[in-house]
Scaffold this active site. Structure first.
Site, mmCIF file in Angstrom:
data_model
loop_
_atom_site.group_PDB
_atom_site.id
_atom_site.type_symbol
_atom_site.label_atom_id
_atom_site.label_comp_id
_atom_site.label_asym_id
_atom_site.label_seq_id
_atom_site.Cartn_x
_atom_site.Cartn_y
_atom_site.Cartn_z
ATOM 1 C CD GLU A 53 -1.359 -2.392 1.991
ATOM 2 O OE1 GLU A 53 -2.164 -3.139 2.563
ATOM 3 O OE2 GLU A 53 -0.114 -2.595 1.997
ATOM 4 C CG LEU A 292 11.604 -37.143 -0.034
ATOM 5 C CD1 LEU A 292 12.233 -37.536 -1.365
ATOM 6 C CD2 LEU A 292 10.755 -35.888 -0.201
#
Length: 359
Positions: A53, A292
């Site tokens: 912003e 994994l």
């Protein structure tokens, strides 16, 4: 009738310009529109820098400054309403006299989480919320997961041959993916806060786990070494990138930090909580197979990216993990490789009803 979507779409394009630099803050884009013409644009700067912003308003040309109070501000994520490394964006919006703000989605961070919207409305601003909401959440899925589940967003990645092997006999390293795919993987690394490997991968591959083939920051390196047996001569300990060693022996701060986690049923969840405490909002798990498979067994993953070299076979090789509980959301091709992208169907689904490409 004015359509808000094109301007929020532009906010998303801008937000992604900050990919890999804003964490642990979110990626945010903002545009200021006067009479259907964009007069200002901005995106959140690297961590500690200005928010979207502020950049948007700062970027308005001097001759258009007088138009700011008559313009509509579009922003992909709820403006902050608290002091952090920068002042509240809501204060700036009110000071500029902006009377209408269109927001893609709310901010889950406890210090914001509706407070920004409430503060703007209390100041007399017309606030519209929920434009392209799914897309706005998807680009910041790491940020949302971190704040809503108090753990990093977890991505699994491995390369495998056409016959489903990820290494040679006995775990011997084999170059599976193409040079183009290797560069892409380094791009993935640049977007994540941390990268995680197991002890055997550290020994077999002696990886650097850096982004040397791609511009961008290096992720924090994490290695599981329960008994602290890894030699200090490995690349992981070269001091060029912070490394965290998950072990069962001691805590020790520093460039090579020791983080103690006792092995047990909640081991990986505890590791992820420790990483969240270190403000690491995402982790890329690159191997090996044992690590994994542990994440897959526990269902502790959000996204998986599997690279398959369709022209390579590895007789007597080390089998790659078998992904369970995943849904394919896209497939891409790079030279000899195909890359399948999955999301975990048991976790929050950021990938349905998207009009903006997921990053």
């Amino acid at each position: 009738m004015l359509r808000y979507e094109p301007y929020i779409y532009r906010c998303l394009e801008l937000a992604l310009l900050g990919a890999g630099t804003t964490a642990p803050n979110p990626m945010v884009g903002a545009v200021l529109v006067h009479d259907q013409t964009i007069i200002g644009e901005g995106f959140t700067q690297p961590y500690g820098g200005a928010h979207a912003e502020a950049e948007c308003i700062r970027g308005v040309d001097p001759e258009h400054k007088r138009l700011i109070p008559e313009s509509t501000l579009y922003v992909s994520l709820e403006p902050c309403a608290h002091y952090g490394k920068t002042p509240p964006c809501t204060d700036l919006i009110l000071q500029q006299g902006i009377k209408k703000v269109v927001i893609g989605c709310g901010d889950p961070f406890a210090k914001v989480n509706g407070k920004g919207i409430a503060q703007l409305r209390a100041g007399g601003v017309d606030v519209i919320v929920g434009v392209l909401e799914a897309d706005c959440k998807a680009i910041n899925r790491r940020f949302f997961t971190f704040h809503q589940q108090q753990r990093p967003y977890i991505l699994l990645k491995w390369a495998q041959s056409a016959d489903g092997m990820m290494a040679g006999e006995g775990g011997k390293p084999v170059a599976i993916s193409s040079p183009a795919t290797n560069r892409l993987v380094h791009g993935w690394r640049s977007r994540e806060a941390a990268i995680f490997v197991g002890r055997q991968t550290a020994i077999n591959d002696n990886p650097q786990l850096t982004t040397r083939y791609w511009p961008g920051k290096n992720p924090v390196r994490i290695v599981a070494d329960s008994n602290l047996l890894l030699p200090e001569t490995l690349h992981l300990f070269d001091g060029t990138v912070p490394t965290i060693v998950i072990n069962s022996i001691k805590e020790l701060p520093g460039t090579t930090a020791r983080v103690m986690v006792t092995k047990g049923p909640q081991y990986l969840q505890t590791v992820m909580r420790k990483l969240a405490e270190a403000s690491l909002i995402s982790v890329l798990v690159e191997g090996g197979a044992q690590l994994l498979n542990a994440f897959i067994r526990e269902g502790l993953w959000d996204e998986a990216r599997i690279i398959t070299n369709g022209r390579m076979t590895i007789p007597n090789g080390l089998p790659a993990p078998k992904l369970t509980g995943g849904a394919l959301y896209t497939r891409k091709h790079w030279q000899t490789d195909s890359i399948d992208y999955y999301y975990n169907t048991a976790q929050y689904n950021f990938f349905q009803s998207l009009t903006f490409p997921a990053s």
